[in-house]
Design a protein around this motif. Structure first.
Motif, short mmCIF file in Angstrom:
data_model
loop_
_atom_site.label_atom_id
_atom_site.label_comp_id
_atom_site.label_asym_id
_atom_site.label_seq_id
_atom_site.Cartn_x
_atom_site.Cartn_y
_atom_site.Cartn_z
N ILE A 23 8.34 3.31 -39.11
CA ILE A 23 9.43 4.09 -39.71
C ILE A 23 9.25 5.59 -39.46
O ILE A 23 10.21 6.31 -39.18
N SER A 24 8.01 6.06 -39.60
CA SER A 24 7.74 7.49 -39.46
C SER A 24 6.33 7.70 -38.94
O SER A 24 5.39 6.99 -39.33
N VAL A 25 6.17 8.67 -38.03
CA VAL A 25 4.85 9.11 -37.57
C VAL A 25 4.59 10.47 -38.21
O VAL A 25 5.42 11.39 -38.11
N LYS A 37 0.51 15.60 -44.59
CA LYS A 37 1.10 15.16 -43.32
C LYS A 37 2.61 15.39 -43.35
O LYS A 37 3.24 15.28 -44.41
N GLU A 38 3.16 15.66 -42.19
CA GLU A 38 4.61 15.84 -42.05
C GLU A 38 5.13 14.93 -40.94
O GLU A 38 4.46 14.75 -39.91
N ASP A 55 -2.33 12.97 -31.54
CA ASP A 55 -2.26 14.38 -31.17
C ASP A 55 -1.58 15.16 -32.29
O ASP A 55 -0.56 14.72 -32.84
N GLY A 56 -2.16 16.30 -32.66
CA GLY A 56 -1.60 17.11 -33.74
C GLY A 56 -2.12 16.75 -35.11
O GLY A 56 -1.70 17.34 -36.11
N TRP A 86 8.23 10.64 -46.67
CA TRP A 86 7.29 9.89 -45.83
C TRP A 86 6.07 10.75 -45.52
O TRP A 86 6.19 11.94 -45.22
N GLY A 87 4.90 10.14 -45.59
CA GLY A 87 3.66 10.86 -45.30
C GLY A 87 2.96 11.41 -46.53
O GLY A 87 1.85 11.94 -46.42
N VAL A 88 3.56 11.28 -47.70
CA VAL A 88 3.01 11.90 -48.89
C VAL A 88 1.67 11.29 -49.29
O VAL A 88 0.85 11.94 -49.96
N PHE A 89 1.41 10.06 -48.89
CA PHE A 89 0.13 9.43 -49.22
C PHE A 89 -0.95 9.76 -48.19
O PHE A 89 -2.06 9.25 -48.27
N GLY A 90 -0.60 10.62 -47.24
CA GLY A 90 -1.55 11.00 -46.21
C GLY A 90 -1.54 10.06 -45.03
O GLY A 90 -2.42 10.14 -44.17
#
Length: 214
Positions: A4-6, A27-28, A42-43, A81-85
């Motif tokens: 769903i999201s990277v 994370k974003e 990467d990143g 998305w990404g809030v849990f790291g």
């Protein structure tokens, strides 16, 4: 089964009890394809490599299905998305359905399930509340890690293709269960110890638990 999201992020300094602490938990989401390498995307970087990252923890995956639970538990919080790291926010991959050692193709990469996530105090920093760590573990909605067997580009919208099921292995949720609430389940402990794809640190811990249970 879909990506769903990277999500990626570099370590930043935050304050804890008046002292600066470096953490990579922020994370974003990123658009387009990102190169997935043996140790990370990467990143993306981890701050404390003694407990985060490494080949068995190259990618942290969190099921998007769990977000509804947390929205009910934490109605006052924004939960992007990404809030849990997590590096990958997934759909159709849940801890009680995948085995340690299962292998998937996603995008151009090949990955393998290695272990569930055990939260540290930095999850509390991300959420601004220390009780999230206990809530997270007790919920058993921990997410899990991939190791990278073949490097390649990945991106949101990519499908997960199961290429090998490790049928004899324990589920990711079984590892959490043994750690949180079922410490004396000798049959499950023996199965976990016999799961070669599970990192040795876990297998050693379960051998110790089995010695106490016998």
């Amino acid at each position: 089964m879909k990506l769903i999201s990277v999500n990626v992020g570099l370590p930043r300094l935050v304050m804890r009890y008046g002292e600066p602490v470096s953490t990579g938990i922020f994370k974003e989401p990123v658009e387009g394809s990102v190169m997935l390498r043996t140790l990370n995307l990467d990143g993306d970087r981890q701050a404390d490599l003694s407990v985060h990252g490494g080949p068995s923890k190259a990618v942290y995956v969190y099921p998007s299905e769990h977000y509804e639970f947390w929205k009910r538990e934490l109605p006052e919080m924004e939960l992007p998305w990404g809030v849990f790291g997590e590096n990958f926010t997934s759909e159709g991959l849940q801890e009680q359905e995948i085995n340690i050692g299962d292998k998937f193709r996603v995008g151009q990469a090949v990955v393998m399930v290695t272990e569930p996530r055990m939260p540290c105090y930095k999850l509390g920093l991300r959420f601004g509340r220390s009780d999230i760590i206990k809530k997270f573990l007790q919920s058993e909605r921990t997410g899990f890690y991939f190791s990278v067997l073949q490097e390649g580009e990945v991106g949101a919208g990519d499908r997960f293709e199961l290429i090998e099921k490790n049928a004899p292995g324990v589920r990711a949720s079984d590892v959490t269960r043994l750690y949180v609430r079922d410490k004396s389940n000798t049959e499950l402990l023996r199965r976990a110890i016999g799961t070669k794809a599970l990192p040795e640190s876990w297998r050693s811990y379960f051998r110790h638990q089995l010695g106490k249970a016998d």
